[in-house]
Design a protein around this motif. Structure first.
Motif, PDB file in Angstrom:
ATOM      1  N   THR A 115       0.830  -1.203   0.000  1.00  0.00           N
ATOM      2  CA  THR A 115       0.000   0.000   0.000  1.00  0.00           C
ATOM      3  C   THR A 115       0.866   1.255   0.000  1.00  0.00           C
ATOM      4  O   THR A 115       0.630   2.200  -0.771  1.00  0.00           O
ATOM      5  CB  THR A 115      -0.925   0.020   1.229  1.00  0.00           C
ATOM      6  OG1 THR A 115      -1.794  -1.116   1.191  1.00  0.00           O
ATOM      7  CG2 THR A 115      -1.777   1.286   1.251  1.00  0.00           C
ATOM      8  N   LYS A 116       1.895   1.280   0.859  1.00  0.00           N
ATOM      9  CA  LYS A 116       2.745   2.463   0.971  1.00  0.00           C
ATOM     10  C   LYS A 116       3.693   2.620  -0.219  1.00  0.00           C
ATOM     11  O   LYS A 116       3.933   3.736  -0.683  1.00  0.00           O
ATOM     12  CB  LYS A 116       3.560   2.386   2.272  1.00  0.00           C
ATOM     13  CG  LYS A 116       2.726   2.460   3.534  1.00  0.00           C
ATOM     14  CD  LYS A 116       3.605   2.308   4.772  1.00  0.00           C
ATOM     15  CE  LYS A 116       2.782   2.337   6.046  1.00  0.00           C
ATOM     16  NZ  LYS A 116       3.634   2.152   7.258  1.00  0.00           N
ATOM     17  N   THR A 117       4.231   1.515  -0.706  1.00  0.00           N
ATOM     18  CA  THR A 117       5.263   1.579  -1.749  1.00  0.00           C
ATOM     19  C   THR A 117       4.680   1.650  -3.154  1.00  0.00           C
ATOM     20  O   THR A 117       5.150   2.427  -3.988  1.00  0.00           O
ATOM     21  CB  THR A 117       6.199   0.361  -1.644  1.00  0.00           C
ATOM     22  OG1 THR A 117       6.725   0.279  -0.311  1.00  0.00           O
ATOM     23  CG2 THR A 117       7.357   0.489  -2.630  1.00  0.00           C
ATOM     24  N   TYR A 118       3.650   0.845  -3.407  1.00  0.00           N
ATOM     25  CA  TYR A 118       3.105   0.749  -4.766  1.00  0.00           C
ATOM     26  C   TYR A 118       1.685   1.311  -4.892  1.00  0.00           C
ATOM     27  O   TYR A 118       1.070   1.190  -5.954  1.00  0.00           O
ATOM     28  CB  TYR A 118       3.132  -0.702  -5.240  1.00  0.00           C
ATOM     29  CG  TYR A 118       4.526  -1.260  -5.367  1.00  0.00           C
ATOM     30  CD1 TYR A 118       5.332  -0.931  -6.455  1.00  0.00           C
ATOM     31  CD2 TYR A 118       5.053  -2.109  -4.398  1.00  0.00           C
ATOM     32  CE1 TYR A 118       6.617  -1.437  -6.570  1.00  0.00           C
ATOM     33  CE2 TYR A 118       6.336  -2.619  -4.507  1.00  0.00           C
ATOM     34  CZ  TYR A 118       7.119  -2.281  -5.594  1.00  0.00           C
ATOM     35  OH  TYR A 118       8.395  -2.779  -5.708  1.00  0.00           O
ATOM     36  N   LYS A 119       1.167   1.873  -3.790  1.00  0.00           N
ATOM     37  CA  LYS A 119      -0.180   2.455  -3.795  1.00  0.00           C
ATOM     38  C   LYS A 119      -1.242   1.431  -4.187  1.00  0.00           C
ATOM     39  O   LYS A 119      -2.223   1.752  -4.865  1.00  0.00           O
ATOM     40  CB  LYS A 119      -0.251   3.653  -4.760  1.00  0.00           C
ATOM     41  CG  LYS A 119       0.849   4.676  -4.563  1.00  0.00           C
ATOM     42  CD  LYS A 119       0.860   5.254  -3.160  1.00  0.00           C
ATOM     43  CE  LYS A 119       1.980   6.293  -2.991  1.00  0.00           C
ATOM     44  NZ  LYS A 119       2.077   6.777  -1.580  1.00  0.00           N
ATOM     45  N   LEU A 120      -1.038   0.191  -3.766  1.00  0.00           N
ATOM     46  CA  LEU A 120      -1.980  -0.886  -4.054  1.00  0.00           C
ATOM     47  C   LEU A 120      -2.801  -1.165  -2.802  1.00  0.00           C
ATOM     48  O   LEU A 120      -2.295  -1.716  -1.828  1.00  0.00           O
ATOM     49  CB  LEU A 120      -1.234  -2.151  -4.493  1.00  0.00           C
ATOM     50  CG  LEU A 120      -0.452  -2.044  -5.805  1.00  0.00           C
ATOM     51  CD1 LEU A 120       0.376  -3.305  -6.025  1.00  0.00           C
ATOM     52  CD2 LEU A 120      -1.394  -1.831  -6.978  1.00  0.00           C
ATOM     53  N   ASP A 121      -4.046  -0.767  -2.834  1.00  0.00           N
ATOM     54  CA  ASP A 121      -4.912  -0.925  -1.664  1.00  0.00           C
ATOM     55  C   ASP A 121      -5.691  -2.239  -1.732  1.00  0.00           C
ATOM     56  O   ASP A 121      -5.917  -2.809  -2.797  1.00  0.00           O
ATOM     57  CB  ASP A 121      -5.900   0.233  -1.574  1.00  0.00           C
ATOM     58  CG  ASP A 121      -5.201   1.573  -1.394  1.00  0.00           C
ATOM     59  OD1 ASP A 121      -4.158   1.592  -0.706  1.00  0.00           O
ATOM     60  OD2 ASP A 121      -5.688   2.576  -1.945  1.00  0.00           O
ATOM     61  N   ASN A 122      -6.086  -2.695  -0.534  1.00  0.00           N
ATOM     62  CA  ASN A 122      -6.997  -3.839  -0.420  1.00  0.00           C
ATOM     63  C   ASN A 122      -6.457  -5.107  -1.081  1.00  0.00           C
ATOM     64  O   ASN A 122      -7.206  -5.851  -1.721  1.00  0.00           O
ATOM     65  CB  ASN A 122      -8.369  -3.489  -1.010  1.00  0.00           C
ATOM     66  CG  ASN A 122      -8.977  -2.278  -0.360  1.00  0.00           C
ATOM     67  OD1 ASN A 122      -8.908  -2.107   0.855  1.00  0.00           O
ATOM     68  ND2 ASN A 122      -9.584  -1.418  -1.161  1.00  0.00           N
ATOM     69  N   ARG A 123      -5.178  -5.360  -0.942  1.00  0.00           N
ATOM     70  CA  ARG A 123      -4.630  -6.621  -1.450  1.00  0.00           C
ATOM     71  C   ARG A 123      -4.884  -7.739  -0.430  1.00  0.00           C
ATOM     72  O   ARG A 123      -4.823  -7.517   0.783  1.00  0.00           O
ATOM     73  CB  ARG A 123      -3.123  -6.521  -1.696  1.00  0.00           C
ATOM     74  CG  ARG A 123      -2.645  -5.328  -2.465  1.00  0.00           C
ATOM     75  CD  ARG A 123      -3.330  -5.146  -3.783  1.00  0.00           C
ATOM     76  NE  ARG A 123      -2.895  -6.110  -4.788  1.00  0.00           N
ATOM     77  CZ  ARG A 123      -3.278  -6.050  -6.056  1.00  0.00           C
ATOM     78  NH1 ARG A 123      -4.130  -5.119  -6.459  1.00  0.00           N
ATOM     79  NH2 ARG A 123      -2.847  -6.932  -6.927  1.00  0.00           N
ATOM     80  N   THR A 124      -5.190  -8.896  -0.915  1.00  0.00           N
ATOM     81  CA  THR A 124      -5.334 -10.065  -0.048  1.00  0.00           C
ATOM     82  C   THR A 124      -3.969 -10.742   0.056  1.00  0.00           C
ATOM     83  O   THR A 124      -3.431 -11.210  -0.946  1.00  0.00           O
ATOM     84  CB  THR A 124      -6.358 -11.063  -0.623  1.00  0.00           C
ATOM     85  OG1 THR A 124      -7.627 -10.421  -0.709  1.00  0.00           O
ATOM     86  CG2 THR A 124      -6.480 -12.291   0.278  1.00  0.00           C
ATOM     87  N   CYS A 125      -3.415 -10.754   1.255  1.00  0.00           N
ATOM     88  CA  CYS A 125      -2.059 -11.270   1.456  1.00  0.00           C
ATOM     89  C   CYS A 125      -2.082 -12.540   2.299  1.00  0.00           C
ATOM     90  O   CYS A 125      -2.854 -12.641   3.264  1.00  0.00           O
ATOM     91  CB  CYS A 125      -1.184 -10.214   2.132  1.00  0.00           C
ATOM     92  SG  CYS A 125      -0.976  -8.709   1.147  1.00  0.00           S
TER      93      CYS A 125
END
Length: 221
Positions: A82-92
């Protein structure tokens, strides 16, 4: 079709990774644990893999060897993306094993799962987090374990102190009035919330320190 396939794969992976734990059992510290992270989304076909990493002093369930605080390890990867690639709501999801060889087989199997399909086409945009780019931070559950042992000791003492007892869920307390009982449980919940918050703050601080270190190194300092 791709989103449906992604949904099915993620659902299966969450089960395989053991993200849903059972009742709390006795926890012990494993000297080391190997793990890698996987991230995907229901809204696109981008998937991320970390490298296989060695974690020191990992807490596990004594009987099942289930890694404890898996949700926090997964959150570390999710926050980084989220912080590095601005990818929100990823299922990890995190995959783990005490034996590196065993985990490497799982890693290869996962990579093949997201490689080219039988039609020769790539259905997923597979991206790798290079070694050193992201690192999991070990979670220390010492305070949690000590608090749980203390609470269990108080429960046993309460049973001996008063044979007349009342049950509240799975917890046995001496016969006390309801307002006092509510205050006791609220105090326990406050302690638990404070410990969890402290752990999350420590993880955030370590991540910030690592980001600062990588930034300084890239700047040649």
């Amino acid at each position: 079709m791709k989103r449906y396939l992604t949904y099915c794969l993620l659902a299966a992976l969450m089960v395989l990774a053991g993200t849903v734990g059972g009742a709390q059992a006795k926890r012990v510290v494993a000297p080391s644990m190997y793990m890698f992270g996987f991230a995907a989304s229901f809204s696109d076909t981008i998937v991320y893999f970390t490298d296989i990493q060695r974690i020191d002093s990992a807490w596990v369930d004594k009987k099942s060897d289930f890694l404890q605080s898996r949700d926090i390890y997964s959150a570390q990867l999710r926050d980084y993306l989220t912080k590095t690639y601005k990818l929100d709501n990823r299922t990890c999801v995190v995959f783990y094993s005490k034996k590196r060889v065993k985990l490497e087989k799982k890693y290869v199997k996962m990579r093949r799962l997201y490689a080219k399909g039988k039609d020769g086409r790539e259905h997923f945009d597979v991206r790798m987090l290079e070694p050193g780019e992201f690192s999991f931070v070990s979670i220390d559950l010492t305070e949690d374990e000590l608090m749980e042992q203390e609470q269990n000791g108080k429960k046993r003492k309460a049973v001996r102190w008063n044979s007349g007892r009342q049950e509240r869920g799975n917890t046995i307390l001496p016969n006390i009035d309801k307002p006092t009982e509510e205050k006791i449980f609220e105090g326990v919940r406050d302690i638990d919330r404070n410990i969890r918050e402290k752990q999350r703050n420590e993880v955030d601080q370590r991540l910030k320190e690592r980001e600062e270190y990588e930034k300084n190194r890239n700047n040649g300092k």
